[in-house]
Write a protein that holds these residues in place. Structure first.
Motif, mmCIF file in Angstrom:
data_model
loop_
_atom_site.group_PDB
_atom_site.id
_atom_site.type_symbol
_atom_site.label_atom_id
_atom_site.label_comp_id
_atom_site.label_asym_id
_atom_site.label_seq_id
_atom_site.Cartn_x
_atom_site.Cartn_y
_atom_site.Cartn_z
ATOM 1 N N HIS A 8 0.831 -1.204 0.000
ATOM 2 C CA HIS A 8 0.000 0.000 0.000
ATOM 3 C C HIS A 8 0.865 1.254 0.000
ATOM 4 O O HIS A 8 2.026 1.216 0.392
ATOM 5 C CB HIS A 8 -0.970 0.039 1.191
ATOM 6 C CG HIS A 8 -0.297 -0.038 2.513
ATOM 7 N ND1 HIS A 8 -0.127 -1.230 3.179
ATOM 8 C CD2 HIS A 8 0.272 0.901 3.303
ATOM 9 C CE1 HIS A 8 0.495 -1.004 4.324
ATOM 10 N NE2 HIS A 8 0.760 0.285 4.421
ATOM 11 N N PHE A 10 0.209 5.408 1.101
ATOM 12 C CA PHE A 10 -0.672 6.442 1.640
ATOM 13 C C PHE A 10 -0.043 7.796 1.367
ATOM 14 O O PHE A 10 1.171 7.969 1.513
ATOM 15 C CB PHE A 10 -0.868 6.287 3.156
ATOM 16 C CG PHE A 10 -2.055 5.459 3.522
ATOM 17 C CD1 PHE A 10 -3.280 6.052 3.799
ATOM 18 C CD2 PHE A 10 -1.962 4.085 3.584
ATOM 19 C CE1 PHE A 10 -4.386 5.288 4.127
ATOM 20 C CE2 PHE A 10 -3.053 3.305 3.913
ATOM 21 C CZ PHE A 10 -4.276 3.907 4.190
ATOM 22 N N GLU A 34 -13.131 0.217 -2.614
ATOM 23 C CA GLU A 34 -13.102 0.995 -1.378
ATOM 24 C C GLU A 34 -13.219 0.060 -0.175
ATOM 25 O O GLU A 34 -14.126 -0.764 -0.114
ATOM 26 C CB GLU A 34 -14.275 1.970 -1.384
ATOM 27 C CG GLU A 34 -14.359 2.832 -0.156
ATOM 28 C CD GLU A 34 -15.587 3.732 -0.194
ATOM 29 O OE1 GLU A 34 -16.472 3.540 0.672
ATOM 30 O OE2 GLU A 34 -15.658 4.603 -1.082
ATOM 31 N N THR A 41 -9.662 9.435 6.450
ATOM 32 C CA THR A 41 -8.980 8.463 5.595
ATOM 33 C C THR A 41 -9.908 7.976 4.477
ATOM 34 O O THR A 41 -11.085 7.729 4.711
ATOM 35 C CB THR A 41 -8.543 7.226 6.418
ATOM 36 O OG1 THR A 41 -7.733 7.664 7.511
ATOM 37 C CG2 THR A 41 -7.763 6.237 5.581
ATOM 38 N N TYR A 43 -9.408 4.848 1.524
ATOM 39 C CA TYR A 43 -8.461 3.782 1.205
ATOM 40 C C TYR A 43 -9.135 2.731 0.325
ATOM 41 O O TYR A 43 -10.249 2.296 0.603
ATOM 42 C CB TYR A 43 -7.969 3.146 2.505
ATOM 43 C CG TYR A 43 -6.970 2.032 2.365
ATOM 44 C CD1 TYR A 43 -5.807 2.178 1.621
ATOM 45 C CD2 TYR A 43 -7.182 0.817 3.005
ATOM 46 C CE1 TYR A 43 -4.877 1.146 1.520
ATOM 47 C CE2 TYR A 43 -6.260 -0.213 2.914
ATOM 48 C CZ TYR A 43 -5.113 -0.044 2.167
ATOM 49 O OH TYR A 43 -4.203 -1.063 2.072
ATOM 50 N N GLY A 50 -2.692 -1.397 -2.340
ATOM 51 C CA GLY A 50 -3.662 -0.484 -1.755
ATOM 52 C C GLY A 50 -3.170 0.935 -1.927
ATOM 53 O O GLY A 50 -1.966 1.189 -2.026
ATOM 54 N N GLY A 52 -4.187 4.944 -0.414
ATOM 55 C CA GLY A 52 -5.051 5.710 0.471
ATOM 56 C C GLY A 52 -4.590 7.136 0.632
ATOM 57 O O GLY A 52 -3.444 7.476 0.349
ATOM 58 N N ARG A 54 -4.898 10.531 3.428
ATOM 59 C CA ARG A 54 -5.161 10.935 4.809
ATOM 60 C C ARG A 54 -5.331 12.439 4.880
ATOM 61 O O ARG A 54 -4.732 13.186 4.117
ATOM 62 C CB ARG A 54 -3.979 10.537 5.709
ATOM 63 C CG ARG A 54 -3.728 9.066 5.838
ATOM 64 C CD ARG A 54 -4.427 8.430 6.976
ATOM 65 N NE ARG A 54 -4.272 9.248 8.176
ATOM 66 C CZ ARG A 54 -5.017 9.125 9.247
ATOM 67 N NH1 ARG A 54 -5.944 8.236 9.300
ATOM 68 N NH2 ARG A 54 -4.825 9.883 10.289
#
Length: 150
Positions: A8, A10, A34, A41, A43, A50, A52, A54
């Motif tokens: 992932h 972010f 989703e 958040t 993600y 993944g 995402g 923030r």
């Protein structure tokens, strides 16, 4: 050890609401599902990864991304087919996204084909397609273009 992809990524959005609206369209279009949508958040997961976003700390709200500042330079997803890059470009134009360059071939690897665009904070995003095993199908197994060009 040999890693098995990227689990992932972010990012922190300067304008969380605008970014969430953008990624709510983009990520499902690319086949990510989703799995979290909360006040701070958003993600999605798909294609063995993944992605995402923030909400920023209050002192950073409204800040814009600077590509050559220390940290993230850009994020690139790999498409399964060349036509996926074209389809994404049409989608991006349709939602009014900022497209840095439309679908084009580059010399980074044999058959390298990509579209480069920005999210609402100016974070550079790319989707590419490289046929076969890419660099591992070449004798040199080295990038075929300068990575130092801006």
């Amino acid at each position: 050890m040999e890693i098995n992809g990227v689990a992932h990524t972010f990012i922190t959005a300067g304008d969380f609401e605008a970014s969430r609206a953008f990624y709510r369209q983009l990520l499902p279009f690319m086949g990510l599902k989703e799995v979290a949508d909360s006040p701070d958040t958003y993600y999605c997961v798909g294609g063995r990864t993944g992605f995402g976003i923030r909400r920023p700390d209050p002192e950073h709200a409204g800040a814009k991304f600077v590509q050559y500042r220390v940290g993230l330079h850009h994020h690139c997803w790999r498409a399964r087919e060349r036509g996926d890059v074209d389809a994404l470009h049409a989608f991006l134009v349709g939602i009014g996204a900022k497209v840095v360059h439309g679908p084009q071939e580059d010399a980074f690897a044999p058959g390298y084909y990509s579209v480069l665009f920005e999210d609402p904070d100016g974070i550079r995003l790319e989707v590419n397609h490289v046929p076969g095993r890419g660099l591992f199908d070449t004798k040199e197994q080295r990038v075929g273009a300068s990575l130092d060009d801006r």
